[in-house]
Write an enzyme that holds these catalytic residues in place. Structure first.
Site, PDB file in Angstrom:
ATOM      1  N   ASP A  38       0.828  -1.225   0.000  1.00 33.04           N
ATOM      2  CA  ASP A  38       0.000   0.000   0.000  1.00 33.04           C
ATOM      3  C   ASP A  38       0.856   1.266   0.000  1.00 33.04           C
ATOM      4  O   ASP A  38       0.602   2.197  -0.761  1.00 33.04           O
ATOM      5  CB  ASP A  38      -1.063   0.000   1.121  1.00 33.04           C
ATOM      6  CG  ASP A  38      -0.523  -0.068   2.536  1.00 33.04           C
ATOM      7  OD1 ASP A  38       0.701  -0.284   2.720  1.00 33.04           O
ATOM      8  OD2 ASP A  38      -1.344   0.085   3.479  1.00 33.04           O
ATOM      9  N   ALA A 124      -2.212  -7.656  17.062  1.00 38.49           N
ATOM     10  CA  ALA A 124      -2.238  -8.936  16.341  1.00 38.49           C
ATOM     11  C   ALA A 124      -2.173  -8.754  14.835  1.00 38.49           C
ATOM     12  O   ALA A 124      -2.206  -9.716  14.088  1.00 38.49           O
ATOM     13  CB  ALA A 124      -3.495  -9.715  16.719  1.00 38.49           C
ATOM     14  N   GLY A 125      -2.093  -7.516  14.369  1.00 37.75           N
ATOM     15  CA  GLY A 125      -2.054  -7.284  12.924  1.00 37.75           C
ATOM     16  C   GLY A 125      -3.441  -7.283  12.310  1.00 37.75           C
ATOM     17  O   GLY A 125      -3.583  -7.508  11.106  1.00 37.75           O
ATOM     18  N   ASP A 173      -5.507  -0.087   5.902  1.00 42.90           N
ATOM     19  CA  ASP A 173      -6.295  -0.427   7.089  1.00 42.90           C
ATOM     20  C   ASP A 173      -7.464   0.536   7.269  1.00 42.90           C
ATOM     21  O   ASP A 173      -8.591   0.133   7.562  1.00 42.90           O
ATOM     22  CB  ASP A 173      -5.417  -0.390   8.345  1.00 42.90           C
ATOM     23  CG  ASP A 173      -4.194  -1.270   8.204  1.00 42.90           C
ATOM     24  OD1 ASP A 173      -4.153  -2.076   7.256  1.00 42.90           O
ATOM     25  OD2 ASP A 173      -3.273  -1.146   9.033  1.00 42.90           O
ATOM     26  N   TYR A 222       8.989  -2.032  10.754  1.00 44.90           N
ATOM     27  CA  TYR A 222       8.008  -1.596   9.746  1.00 44.90           C
ATOM     28  C   TYR A 222       8.440  -0.298   9.050  1.00 44.90           C
ATOM     29  O   TYR A 222       8.499  -0.238   7.820  1.00 44.90           O
ATOM     30  CB  TYR A 222       6.621  -1.414  10.390  1.00 44.90           C
ATOM     31  CG  TYR A 222       5.562  -0.983   9.403  1.00 44.90           C
ATOM     32  CD1 TYR A 222       4.796  -1.922   8.733  1.00 44.90           C
ATOM     33  CD2 TYR A 222       5.348   0.362   9.110  1.00 44.90           C
ATOM     34  CE1 TYR A 222       3.837  -1.543   7.809  1.00 44.90           C
ATOM     35  CE2 TYR A 222       4.404   0.758   8.183  1.00 44.90           C
ATOM     36  CZ  TYR A 222       3.647  -0.197   7.544  1.00 44.90           C
ATOM     37  OH  TYR A 222       2.716   0.191   6.620  1.00 44.90           O
TER      38      TYR A 222
HETATM   39  C1  GLA Z   1       0.167  -2.411   8.421  1.00 45.43           C
HETATM   40  C2  GLA Z   1      -0.047  -1.009   7.864  1.00 45.43           C
HETATM   41  C3  GLA Z   1      -0.665  -1.082   6.463  1.00 45.43           C
HETATM   42  C4  GLA Z   1       0.137  -2.017   5.556  1.00 45.43           C
HETATM   43  C5  GLA Z   1       0.413  -3.354   6.248  1.00 45.43           C
HETATM   44  C6  GLA Z   1       1.336  -4.242   5.453  1.00 45.43           C
HETATM   45  O1  GLA Z   1      -1.054  -3.027   8.620  1.00 45.43           O
HETATM   46  O2  GLA Z   1      -0.868  -0.262   8.709  1.00 45.43           O
HETATM   47  O3  GLA Z   1      -0.765   0.206   5.917  1.00 45.43           O
HETATM   48  O4  GLA Z   1       1.326  -1.405   5.149  1.00 45.43           O
HETATM   49  O5  GLA Z   1       0.968  -3.180   7.537  1.00 45.43           O
HETATM   50  O6  GLA Z   1       0.723  -4.672   4.301  1.00 45.43           O
END
Ligand code: GLA
Length: 378
Positions: A38, A124-125, A173, A222
């Protein structure tokens, strides 16, 4: 939507001494495919899931903000003209950050009383922070009599995340939490910001498995990965990796080449997965998930041994169609496409073998695709 909003309204009344006026609710998300694309102007394919954050709100006559986290049993109290970052971090900075972003775009806000509660697993993602941001933006706008298109709210929330949470996230997100649709995945072109709803085929369940290895993106590589991608694009003389080709990438130094190769190949996989989802082509989806995971593990280096193990166990479990790391990585969850009739058995099998091998209590969530942020009268 699942959050217990009756309980939230009661908690609001107990805290603030009167009834709330609106309840805004926004979902977490799981990304089917398109990881770390993204912020490279690429493609993503997330699903808004039936784990949500809800905010009960009422406007105030003055400019005070009295915020209350029901789940943390904590409070915050400040004036709208003083919505600075809170030194203790945590949920308070999402409230302050969203208010700052709304005010910074010259919106006229009233003070608010608000209470927050949710069931999106944190760290947790699954984008509990984007769900919180969108629910807050929806609640605060409703209380102030402001109507904003959902996508504008999402963009403001992304700014709040950058400035107050310190994560240089892309738009996936917040768009998923704002624009997700029941029964559908959300394809996003992160360059044009055009979106497309992609129906999920019948007979497939989305099972998220939480490794229970917690992480906060602000404390992971990240942001470094984001910088590496920007550096790779610069070295190629491009505005972003979106337009990079496989052959161009070969000229990059080793680490940058591996990051860029992931991004370029992942974009192609998202387009292929979108078509396979429409066709109900499970074989192709499984292959694309496997390739995406391997690329994140070896090229982008965003996986962990626990996540790799969850993917390995998933591939041998009943009903498996495809498994991969989902979200920012460095811990968190896997996303699994599973034959719907086997979803429960699949989750149980992976979680019990994971416990045997690691001693960790992973958790399986069978998720439904739901609508993005909604506001209603309390
Ligand atoms: C996190 C970030 C998103 C994206 C993902 C990896 O969730 O908030 O914007 O970059 O990682 O795909």
């Amino acid at each position: 939507m699942p959050a217990d909003t009756a309980n939230l309204a009661r908690a609001f009344a107990a805290q603030h001494g009167y009834e709330p006026r609106f309840i805004a609710e926004a979902p977490g998300r799981v990304n089917l495919i398109g990881e770390h694309t993204d912020y490279n102007d690429g493609f993503v394919l997330p699903v808004a899931i039936d784990r949500t954050v809800a905010v009960a709100v009422a406007p105030r006559e003055d400019t005070r903000v009295r915020a209350h986290s029901v789940d943390h049993d904590q409070r915050d109290d400040f004036s709208l003209d003083n919505a600075r970052r809170h030194p203790m971090g945590g949920w308070r900075n999402y409230v302050r950050g969203v208010l700052w972003a709304l005010l910074d775009s010259q919106l006229h806000l009233s003070g608010v009383d608000l209470s927050i509660s949710g069931d999106v697993p944190q760290g947790a993602g699954l984008s509990s922070s984007a769900a919180l941001e969108l629910a807050l933006a929806g609640a605060i706008c409703a209380a102030s009599g402001i109507e904003l298109p959902a996508r504008d709210m999402a963009l403001l929330c992304q700014r709040a995340e950058h400035m107050y949470a310190g994560v240089q996230c892309g738009i996936m997100d917040q768009f998923a939490a704002a624009l997700g649709r029941e029964g559908r995945a959300l394809f996003i072109d992160c360059q044009s910001l055009e979106t497309e709803d992609v129906p999920l085929p019948n007979g497939v369940a989305i099972v998220v498995i939480d490794s229970k290895v917690p992480r906060e993106l602000a404390g992971t590589p990240y942001n470094r990965r984001r910088d590496e991608c920007a550096e790779a694009a610069r070295a190629l003389g491009l505005a972003s990796l979106r337009s990079a080709t496989e052959s161009q990438i070969e000229s990059l130094p080793d680490a940058l080449r591996r990051r860029a190769r992931h991004v370029v190949s992942e974009n192609a996989r998202v387009l292929a997965a979108k078509a396979a989802l429409r066709d109900g082509d499970f074989g192709t989806l499984g292959r694309l998930f496997a390739e995406s995971h391997a690329s994140l593990r070896d090229g982008f280096e965003a996986s962990t041994p626990e996540i790799d193990l969850l993917v390995e166990l998933a591939n041998a479990a009943p009903g498996a169609i495809g498994a991969r790391l989902t979200g920012g990585g460095f811990g968190g969850c896997t996303v699994n496409l599973v034959e719907a009739s086997e979803a429960q058995r699949f989750g149980d099998a992976v979680v019990s073998q994971y416990r045997e091998r690691t001693g960790l209590d992973g958790e399986a969530h069978v998720c439904r695709a739901v609508d993005g942020m909604q506001v209603r009268d309390a």
